[in-house]
Design an enzyme around this catalytic site. Structure first.
Site, PDB file in Angstrom:
ATOM      1  N   HIS A   1      46.559  20.118  47.095  1.00 23.90           N
ATOM      2  CA  HIS A   1      46.401  21.451  47.665  1.00 23.90           C
ATOM      3  C   HIS A   1      45.603  21.943  48.596  1.00 23.90           C
ATOM      4  O   HIS A   1      44.661  21.025  48.169  1.00 23.90           O
ATOM      5  CB  HIS A   1      46.865  22.419  46.856  1.00 23.90           C
ATOM      6  CG  HIS A   1      46.693  23.358  45.984  1.00 23.90           C
ATOM      7  ND1 HIS A   1      46.900  23.022  44.948  1.00 23.90           N
ATOM      8  CD2 HIS A   1      45.572  24.719  46.259  1.00 23.90           C
ATOM      9  CE1 HIS A   1      45.595  23.230  44.063  1.00 23.90           C
ATOM     10  NE2 HIS A   1      44.728  24.700  45.144  1.00 23.90           N
TER      11      HIS A   1
ATOM     12  N   HIS B   1      40.350  26.812  49.484  1.00 26.68           N
ATOM     13  CA  HIS B   1      39.345  26.069  49.441  1.00 26.68           C
ATOM     14  C   HIS B   1      40.571  24.522  49.103  1.00 26.68           C
ATOM     15  O   HIS B   1      41.797  25.049  49.553  1.00 26.68           O
ATOM     16  CB  HIS B   1      39.042  26.085  47.886  1.00 26.68           C
ATOM     17  CG  HIS B   1      40.525  26.489  46.938  1.00 26.68           C
ATOM     18  ND1 HIS B   1      41.175  27.342  47.097  1.00 26.68           N
ATOM     19  CD2 HIS B   1      41.461  25.616  46.269  1.00 26.68           C
ATOM     20  CE1 HIS B   1      42.656  27.228  46.618  1.00 26.68           C
ATOM     21  NE2 HIS B   1      42.615  26.201  45.903  1.00 26.68           N
TER      22      HIS B   1
ATOM     23  N   GLU C   1      37.937  22.237  44.399  1.00 21.98           N
ATOM     24  CA  GLU C   1      38.965  22.878  43.269  1.00 21.98           C
ATOM     25  C   GLU C   1      39.477  21.182  42.593  1.00 21.98           C
ATOM     26  O   GLU C   1      39.880  20.064  43.203  1.00 21.98           O
ATOM     27  CB  GLU C   1      40.107  23.646  43.097  1.00 21.98           C
ATOM     28  CG  GLU C   1      40.777  23.748  41.661  1.00 21.98           C
ATOM     29  CD  GLU C   1      42.211  24.427  41.847  1.00 21.98           C
ATOM     30  OE1 GLU C   1      42.758  25.020  40.985  1.00 21.98           O
ATOM     31  OE2 GLU C   1      42.443  24.712  43.119  1.00 21.98           O
TER      32      GLU C   1
END
Length: 140
Positions: free
Chosen positions: A7, A80, A131
């Site tokens: 994502h 992110h 991440e």
């Protein structure tokens, strides 16, 4: 080492307003229910696309880690990028061996998908907050 793009995290002052943008302007049809993630200081909503998700993140309260980001970017924006890894502990060891700073305590915590995650410092990642997320078991 990195797997699928899971994502893109988008900070927003209002998940409800952001949902309107993705639904009404961009045509998103698979929008999850927003939920609170107080352990990470955010409210979250996932929007499915054919190949990844958009993670809308809104501050849970004034102590949220994204409050500073929104102070600098009042309308929100890309926060992110999240990549899947097969083994979060192996990924952490690999990143540390390469001199990459793991943010927070340096240990994984449970993220919005219910799997262990860590964040890598942008200063060592070309200015991008990365991440790493252990691939969810149902994805195997």
């Amino acid at each position: 080492m990195i797997g699928n793009l899971n994502h893109v995290g988008v900070a927003t002052p209002s998940i409800a307003e952001s949902i309107k943008l993705y639904r009404d302007v961009l045509g998103a049809t698979k929008i999850g229910e927003p939920f609170d993630l107080p352990a990470q200081g955010v409210k979250v909503c996932f929007i499915d696309t054919p190949t990844a998700q958009i993670e809308l993140i809104e501050p849970f309260d004034e102590t949220s880690p994204i409050t500073g980001f929104l102070a600098k970017n009042p309308k929100g924006g890309q926060h992110h990028v999240c990549f899947e890894v097969a083994d979060i502990h192996a990924a952490i060891a690999d990143m540390r061996a390469k001199g990459v700073t793991i943010l927070g305590t340096g240990e994984p915590r449970i993220g919005a998908h219910g799997t262990p995650v860590v964040f890598l410092h942008p200063k060592e990642m070309g200015g991008v907050l990365i991440e790493l997320m252990e691939t969810p078991k149902e994805a195997h």
